[in-house]
Design an enzyme around this catalytic site. Structure first.
Site, PDB file in Angstrom:
ATOM      1  N   ALA A 138      27.686 -62.563  -4.123  1.00  0.00           N
ATOM      2  CA  ALA A 138      28.372 -62.827  -5.388  1.00  0.00           C
ATOM      3  C   ALA A 138      27.958 -64.171  -5.979  1.00  0.00           C
ATOM      4  CB  ALA A 138      29.885 -62.787  -5.181  1.00  0.00           C
ATOM      5  N   SER A 141      27.357 -68.036  -2.139  1.00  0.00           N
ATOM      6  CA  SER A 141      26.664 -68.586  -0.986  1.00  0.00           C
ATOM      7  C   SER A 141      27.298 -68.276   0.368  1.00  0.00           C
ATOM      8  CB  SER A 141      26.506 -70.098  -1.172  1.00  0.00           C
ATOM      9  OG  SER A 141      25.433 -70.526  -0.405  1.00  0.00           O
ATOM     10  N   GLU A 175      16.765 -69.830   6.652  1.00  0.00           N
ATOM     11  CA  GLU A 175      16.825 -68.831   5.570  1.00  0.00           C
ATOM     12  C   GLU A 175      15.441 -68.612   4.945  1.00  0.00           C
ATOM     13  OE1 GLU A 175      20.351 -68.836   3.305  1.00  0.00           O
ATOM     14  OE2 GLU A 175      19.566 -67.497   1.755  1.00  0.00           O
ATOM     15  N   ASP A 187      22.598 -74.846  -1.280  1.00  0.00           N
ATOM     16  CA  ASP A 187      23.698 -74.079  -0.687  1.00  0.00           C
ATOM     17  C   ASP A 187      24.085 -74.609   0.686  1.00  0.00           C
ATOM     18  OD1 ASP A 187      23.366 -72.615  -2.930  1.00  0.00           O
ATOM     19  OD2 ASP A 187      22.567 -70.828  -1.949  1.00  0.00           O
ATOM     20  N   TYR A 239      13.486 -64.159  -8.190  1.00  0.00           N
ATOM     21  CA  TYR A 239      13.708 -65.547  -7.789  1.00  0.00           C
ATOM     22  C   TYR A 239      12.374 -66.188  -7.413  1.00  0.00           C
ATOM     23  CZ  TYR A 239      15.884 -69.440  -5.198  1.00  0.00           C
ATOM     24  OH  TYR A 239      16.263 -70.664  -4.731  1.00  0.00           O
TER      25      TYR A 239
HETATM   26  P1  ADP Z   1      25.159 -65.023  -1.197  1.00  0.00           P
HETATM   27  O1  ADP Z   1      24.708 -66.123  -0.312  1.00  0.00           O
HETATM   28  O2  ADP Z   1      25.150 -65.384  -2.651  1.00  0.00           O
HETATM   29  O3  ADP Z   1      26.478 -64.446  -0.798  1.00  0.00           O
HETATM   30  P2  ADP Z   1      22.845 -63.749  -0.066  1.00  0.00           P
HETATM   31  O4  ADP Z   1      22.098 -62.523  -0.430  1.00  0.00           O
HETATM   32  O5  ADP Z   1      22.118 -65.023   0.005  1.00  0.00           O
HETATM   33  O6  ADP Z   1      24.095 -63.838  -1.054  1.00  0.00           O
HETATM   34  O7  ADP Z   1      23.522 -63.552   1.352  1.00  0.00           O
HETATM   35  C1  ADP Z   1      24.371 -62.415   1.598  1.00  0.00           C
HETATM   36  C2  ADP Z   1      24.058 -61.855   2.962  1.00  0.00           C
HETATM   37  O8  ADP Z   1      24.507 -62.768   3.985  1.00  0.00           O
HETATM   38  C3  ADP Z   1      24.798 -60.578   3.255  1.00  0.00           C
HETATM   39  O9  ADP Z   1      24.090 -59.465   2.754  1.00  0.00           O
HETATM   40  C4  ADP Z   1      24.826 -60.589   4.781  1.00  0.00           C
HETATM   41  O10 ADP Z   1      23.598 -60.143   5.307  1.00  0.00           O
HETATM   42  C5  ADP Z   1      24.960 -62.060   5.103  1.00  0.00           C
HETATM   43  N1  ADP Z   1      26.362 -62.456   5.372  1.00  0.00           N
HETATM   44  C6  ADP Z   1      27.046 -63.425   4.732  1.00  0.00           C
HETATM   45  N2  ADP Z   1      28.283 -63.568   5.265  1.00  0.00           N
HETATM   46  C7  ADP Z   1      28.383 -62.667   6.257  1.00  0.00           C
HETATM   47  C8  ADP Z   1      29.413 -62.307   7.196  1.00  0.00           C
HETATM   48  N3  ADP Z   1      30.588 -62.903   7.214  1.00  0.00           N
HETATM   49  N4  ADP Z   1      29.133 -61.326   8.092  1.00  0.00           N
HETATM   50  C9  ADP Z   1      27.931 -60.718   8.095  1.00  0.00           C
HETATM   51  N5  ADP Z   1      26.949 -61.000   7.246  1.00  0.00           N
HETATM   52  C10 ADP Z   1      27.142 -61.959   6.327  1.00  0.00           C
HETATM   53 MG    MG Z   2      22.768 -66.958  -0.307  1.00  0.00          MG
END
Ligand code: ADP
Ligand code: MG
Length: 399
Positions: A138, A141, A175, A187, A239
């Site tokens: 969303a 981060s 990352e 982030d 990106y």
């Molecule tokens: P953002 O950082 O904006 O939320 P990203 O695409 O960078 O979006 O990261 C999202 C990804 O991080 C998810 O698809 C998942 O793989 C991982 N992730 C984040 N938090 C969790 C969590 N609590 N449990 C499992 N996976 C997570």
């Molecule tokens: Mg992210």
């Protein structure tokens, strides 16, 4: 997310109490978008939404990972965790971690182990159970919250003695290289270094930082986060294209990074780029955005908080028209909020979906929220999720 609940989940899953429990927050970026990989300025603050991890060390080179957020519905409620030792946990061997080999969520925590070991730190394994209230994908981060909570836990448990900014760098490497998502340093630094009641003014070149007091409630204002529910994927091409375009711009201009193009030299720089129209637009965004961060900082420090509204709105126009990473849902939030009386509004995060922020007088916040909901309904978009963001604490040990 409660520490006790995560601790209990760990005990059910692994049959022992964890050595400790840590948390790291999601963030919103107030201003400074797509500047962090151009060595520029950003100003995020931490959300009250956190990822909480219960962790114990292992000595056998094994990493066991479990997330309540990815488990089945019964698991999330805590019931299915009783189904036997570490049922549902993913088990990895540290000596078998290979960059870009894992497309699942486990790549983020595994990447932190990989980055620590690459840097020569003696981490020999862990059992981890975590749960998060940070919405994923969303633009808030959740990925950095996940990395940083693991890194901080390992730093404490293995007594690595790393500073917060060093943890952020290692998480970024996890990352970028292990997960394979080319993100900047904002982030992870936000999750590691933000403090309650402040926005973090960060120079992403040397990671020097200043905590800027940011207490909107005391001044009768609110900051709303509107999650459009449109998910983005950083690892997909757009990106990376923007990033490559910025690098091309820096190379054409003969500077290390676009941060080195001064705001008052922007017109001359654009002229030098000649018919490179796309690069010109990217350069213009980055240089004006760095300037907007500096303007916002000086407005906040001089107590002229309301005046940052138009700066945020200018930032949105630049992301929409020059950087071209907005989308119909994000634009609709911004346009509707401004029509309904917001002081300023912009998309936040990587773009192509995710969330927008809206700065408003407290008395207007509800009407603005309703107006945005009505506009989304009229456009046939999925209903957005709106919440108020109050600057919260950075990563810390809870238990
Ligand atoms: P953002 O950082 O904006 O939320 P990203 O695409 O960078 O979006 O990261 C999202 C990804 O991080 C998810 O698809 C998942 O793989 C991982 N992730 C984040 N938090 C969790 C969590 N609590 N449990 C499992 N996976 C997570
Ligand atoms: Mg992210």
């Amino acid at each position: 997310m409660g520490a006790q609940r995560v601790r209990d989940g760990f005990a059910r899953l692994y049959g022992a109490e964890p050595e400790g429990v840590w948390s790291a927050p999601g963030r919103v970026n107030l201003i400074g978008e797509h500047t962090d990989y151009n060595d520029g300025f950003v100003m995020p603050f931490a959300l009250p939404h956190t990822t909480v991890a219960a962790v114990s060390r292992r000595t056998d080179g094994v990493l066991r990972l479990h997330s309540a957020n990815t488990a089945g519905a019964a698991d999330t409620a805590g019931a299915a965790d009783t189904a036997g030792a570490a049922g549902g946990a993913v088990e990895l061997r540290l000596d078998a971690l290979v960059p870009e080999s894992d497309r699942n969520w486990t790549a983020y925590p595994a990447g932190v182990f990989w980055a620590l070991r690459e840097a020569g730190h003696p981490v020999t394994g862990a059992d981890i159970h975590l749960a998060s209230t940070v919405p994923t994908g969303a633009g808030l981060s959740s990925s950095a919250a996940l990395e940083v909570v693991v890194a901080l836990a390992l730093n404490d448990l293995y007594e690595l003695g790393l500073q917060r900014w060093q943890l952020a760098r290692l998480c970024q490497r996890a990352e970028n290289v292990y997960v394979g998502a080319p993100t900047g340093i904002m982030d992870q630094t936000a999750a590691a270094c933000c403090t309650e009641g402040h926005a973090l003014f960060l120079d992403t070149r040397d990671l020097s930082q200043r905590q800027i007091p940011f207490d909107l409630a005391a001044e009768g204002m609110r900051l709303l986060v509107v999650d459009t529910r449109v998910t983005h994927a950083h690892s997909d091409g757009e990106y990376g294209k923007r990033r490559a375009g910025c690098e091309k711009g820096a190379a054409l201009l003969g500077v290390d990074a676009l941060r080195d193009v001064p705001y008052d030299g922007l017109d001359a720089a654009l002229a030098r780029l000649g018919d490179e129209e796309e690069v010109r637009r990217l350069v213009r965004h980055v240089v004006t955005e760095d300037h907007r961060v500096e303007r916002a900082v000086s407005l906040l420090e001089s107590g002229d908080t309301r005046a940052i509204g138009p700066v945020l709105t200018e930032g949105h126009a630049s992301l929409r028209d020059d950087f071209r990473i907005s989308g119909p849902e994000l634009d609709l939030v911004v346009d509707t909020a401004l029509e309904a009386g917001a002081l300023g509004a912009r998309m936040t995060g990587g773009g192509f979906g995710g969330s927008a922020i809206v700065l408003a007088e407290a008395s207007d916040a509800e009407a603005i929220t309703k107006a945005v909901e009505a506009a989304f309904a009229a456009a046939g978009f999925t209903a957005p999720r709106t919440f108020e963001a109050v600057p919260a604490a950075g990563a810390r040990r809870l238990v």
